[in-house]
Design an enzyme around this catalytic site. Structure first.
Site, PDB file in Angstrom:
ATOM      1  N   ASP A  79      23.644   4.627  39.810  1.00  0.00           N
ATOM      2  CA  ASP A  79      22.964   5.477  40.792  1.00  0.00           C
ATOM      3  C   ASP A  79      22.554   6.836  40.234  1.00  0.00           C
ATOM      4  O   ASP A  79      22.249   7.744  40.985  1.00  0.00           O
ATOM      5  CB  ASP A  79      23.858   5.675  42.026  1.00  0.00           C
ATOM      6  CG  ASP A  79      25.132   6.439  41.689  1.00  0.00           C
ATOM      7  OD1 ASP A  79      25.405   6.639  40.492  1.00  0.00           O
ATOM      8  OD2 ASP A  79      25.841   6.836  42.629  1.00  0.00           O
ATOM      9  N   TYR A 137      27.783   4.903  31.378  1.00  0.00           N
ATOM     10  CA  TYR A 137      26.330   5.079  31.541  1.00  0.00           C
ATOM     11  C   TYR A 137      25.731   4.258  30.418  1.00  0.00           C
ATOM     12  O   TYR A 137      25.983   4.545  29.248  1.00  0.00           O
ATOM     13  CB  TYR A 137      25.925   6.540  31.356  1.00  0.00           C
ATOM     14  CG  TYR A 137      26.171   7.422  32.552  1.00  0.00           C
ATOM     15  CD1 TYR A 137      25.567   7.145  33.775  1.00  0.00           C
ATOM     16  CD2 TYR A 137      26.969   8.555  32.449  1.00  0.00           C
ATOM     17  CE1 TYR A 137      25.771   7.970  34.873  1.00  0.00           C
ATOM     18  CE2 TYR A 137      27.179   9.379  33.544  1.00  0.00           C
ATOM     19  CZ  TYR A 137      26.572   9.082  34.744  1.00  0.00           C
ATOM     20  OH  TYR A 137      26.772   9.892  35.820  1.00  0.00           O
ATOM     21  N   HIS A 162      27.536   9.134  44.440  1.00  0.00           N
ATOM     22  CA  HIS A 162      27.732  10.081  43.344  1.00  0.00           C
ATOM     23  C   HIS A 162      28.223  11.429  43.877  1.00  0.00           C
ATOM     24  O   HIS A 162      27.963  12.476  43.288  1.00  0.00           O
ATOM     25  CB  HIS A 162      26.424  10.271  42.568  1.00  0.00           C
ATOM     26  CG  HIS A 162      26.628  10.379  41.083  1.00  0.00           C
ATOM     27  ND1 HIS A 162      26.678   9.296  40.257  1.00  0.00           N
ATOM     28  CD2 HIS A 162      26.804  11.449  40.277  1.00  0.00           C
ATOM     29  CE1 HIS A 162      26.856   9.687  38.999  1.00  0.00           C
ATOM     30  NE2 HIS A 162      26.943  10.996  38.990  1.00  0.00           N
TER      31      HIS A 162
END
Ligand code: HEM
Ligand SMILES: Cc1cc2nc3c(=O)[nH]c(=O)nc-3n(C[C@H](O)[C@H](O)[C@H](O)COP(=O)(O)O)c2cc1C
Length: 483
Positions: free
Chosen positions: A270, A242, A373
């Site tokens: 996402d 991330y 996800h």
């Protein structure tokens, strides 16, 4: 002098914020604004014990590294320990802890596990209530979560016959690294919520079975600890990133994992903000209700806001952990920047449409992971199908993977026929390690491997390169429903 619970309890606000972690007291007042997870989450525990909230999601050693020694205020008294009962002596267990203990004692032996659904069923029984809610929750009405798996039922095989398949080899490579089957572990956070060894169970199980593990940016163990748990220095690990909004911090993290031996970066694109995961949020209220019912104190004190309400207002578990992320990533800026930071192969995780797959090719990345996800947008198998129909050229320019809802060897094979190089599994590995530790992870791979080999033989495919688009047809109806 050891501190009592009362000593700590009076420091319960941002003006003076003390917490207890594993029987030690810390003054976090000045640390609050620096906390990567934000102030709110710590303030919920101001003046009290935070061990259960802190432990599973912070790697060891950070208190020593990040908090000046003078803020380490010392131990709590023996009496306070008994009151908190972290060492287990004489502690009154919560309703949920009692249930978990019973379920662990009575769970089925692992050789009764025939498929991944069996493993998930055991995990659902033995997992703490909150962990299950966090792992199983999906966005809004959880329609896409269910559809991820269901969508595979719209794809049918056209097997080929009279082909030699006694020698059947499901091995392949991902970004040039060998894997025994075309399956990898998709990084999903905080495995320790379900088992004290957490991600290490997965690392060891992946080594034993020869598959590749992508670790989550929010693993409950540090990337160093997971790298150290490898069975050999050659064991392949990928790192899910991330990207932090501060480029310098983000670059430091990438260089760190590169030096620890991680072999690829999967940039997640996402999850810029947390989805609305009501199952996860509701669990906090439900647990408070359980405890109140057990203690015969059914009334909520009027005027007091429960801990659960404060947590939900902060966005639930996922809400806190995405706070520092870069929400202004773009194709033009972020990918060249990443290329400048590292030579590791780069995969974009979270592609959800054909247009972005094409942009990824233009950006020159090494791979794309079609993913929602685990349940936020259209099923990845449908996106893969569209990509195959509309832009088959993409498959020769980069590696394409999918994850989301894959629970059977036949799901794996459908994705491979349509052009995926390999597929990722997220929840199944979390569940398997929660239910049976490392053995559960090995079992999961063995089950999928058996199903993949059986499927390949029935399709007339001796190697993964024999799996081609003509072997799969998409229909407009769903298996199991009347036409
Ligand atoms: C009441 C106590 C605490 C709670 C409930 C708590 C909760 C959390 C949560 C939910 C996150 C995820 C958010 C994010 O990483 O953006 C987080 C991250 C983090 N927290 Fe805490 N925290 C507590 C205390 C501390 C303390 C005392 C330290 C260090 C002195 C600390 C250091 C960190 C660090 C370094 C991260 C980022 C982890 C990573 O990037 O993997 N936290 N915390
Ligand atoms: C509990 C949970 C935590 C997750 N954490 C992360 C994460 O930290 N980073 C990430 O890129 N994806 C994360 N994911 C998404 C997974 O990588 C993966 O895309 C998804 O789990 C695949 O679907 P499946 O669980 O149906 O196999 C998470 C998913 C779940 C269920």
């Amino acid at each position: 002098m050891p501190l009592t619970l009362d000593d700590v309890a009076s420091h319960n606000s941002f003006k003076s914020c003390w917490v207890i972690i594993k029987n030690k007291v810390y003054d976090l007042t000045e640390f609050l604004p620096e906390h990567p997870g934000g102030q709110k989450v710590i303030l919920q525990y101001a003046g009290r014990d935070a061990t259960h909230a802190y432990e599973p999601i912070h790697p060891p050693g950070i208190l020593e590294r990040m908090l000046p020694a003078e803020r380490h205020l010392g131990e709590i008294t023996e009496e306070a320990r008994r009151g908190l009962n972290l060492d287990g002596k004489g502690k009154k267990m919560t309703v949920d802890e009692e249930r978990v203990q019973r379920a662990q004692a009575n769970k089925l032996p692992i050789d009764r596990m025939l498929n991944l659904h069996d493993l998930e069923r055991v995990a659902r029984q033995v997992l703490p209530y909150k962990a299950l809610a966090y792992w199983s929750a999906a966005a809004d009405d959880e329609i896409t979560y269910a559809e991820n798996s269901r969508a595979f039922g719209r794809f049918f095989f056209h097997p080929r016959v009279l082909r030699a398949v006694s020698q059947c080899d499901p091995a392949t490579t991902i970004l040039g690294y060998r894997t025994s089957i075309p399956v990898f572990v998709s990084g999903a956070s905080w495995a320790k919520l379900g088992h004290p060894l957490g991600e290490i169970n997965i690392t060891r199980g992946a080594y034993a079975t020869g598959i590749i593990q992508m670790i989550s940016f929010y693993a409950s163990l540090s990337s160093r600890q997971i790298a150290d748990a490898r069975g050999s220095p050659d064991q392949t690990l990928f790192f899910q990133l991330y990207k932090h909004k501060d480029d310098i911090l983000a670059a430091q993290r990438i260089r760190e994992v590169e030096s620890q031996g991680y072999k690829a970066i999967f940039l997640t694109v996402d999850a810029l903000v947390a989805g609305n995961r009501e199952r996860d949020n509701r669990a906090l209220f439900e647990m408070e209700d359980m405890e109140r019912a057990a203690s015969d104190n059914l009334a909520t004190k009027s005027g007091t806001r429960s801990n659960a309400a404060a947590m939900v207002a902060g966005g639930g578990t996922a809400g806190f952990y995405l706070a520092g992320d870069d929400r202004d990533m773009t194709w033009g800026k972020t990918i060249p920047w990443l290329r400048g930071v590292t030579n590791l192969p780069l995969v974009i995780k979270g592609i959800q449409c054909v247009e972005d797959a094409v942009l990824a090719v233009e950006a020159g990345v090494d791979g794309i992971l079609l993913s929602n996800h685990g349940g936020n947008s259209p099923p990845p198998i449908e996106v893969l199908y569209k990509l195959r129909k509309q832009r088959p050229d993409v498959f020769s320019k980069l590696e394409v993977y999918i994850d989301g809802g894959i629970r059977r060897g036949t799901d794996v094979l459908k994705a491979l026929c349509l052009g995926a190089r390999a597929v990722g599994l997220g929840r199944p590995f979390l569940y398997a390690q929660a239910a049976y530790g490392e053995e559960g992870v090995v079992k999961t791979v063995r089950i999928i491997e058996r199903e993949v080999i059986t499927g390949m033989r029935l399709l007339g495919a001796a190697t993964v390169s024999d799996l081609v688009p003509e072997m799969v047809e998409r229909v407009d109806w769903q298996a199991g429903t009347k036409l």
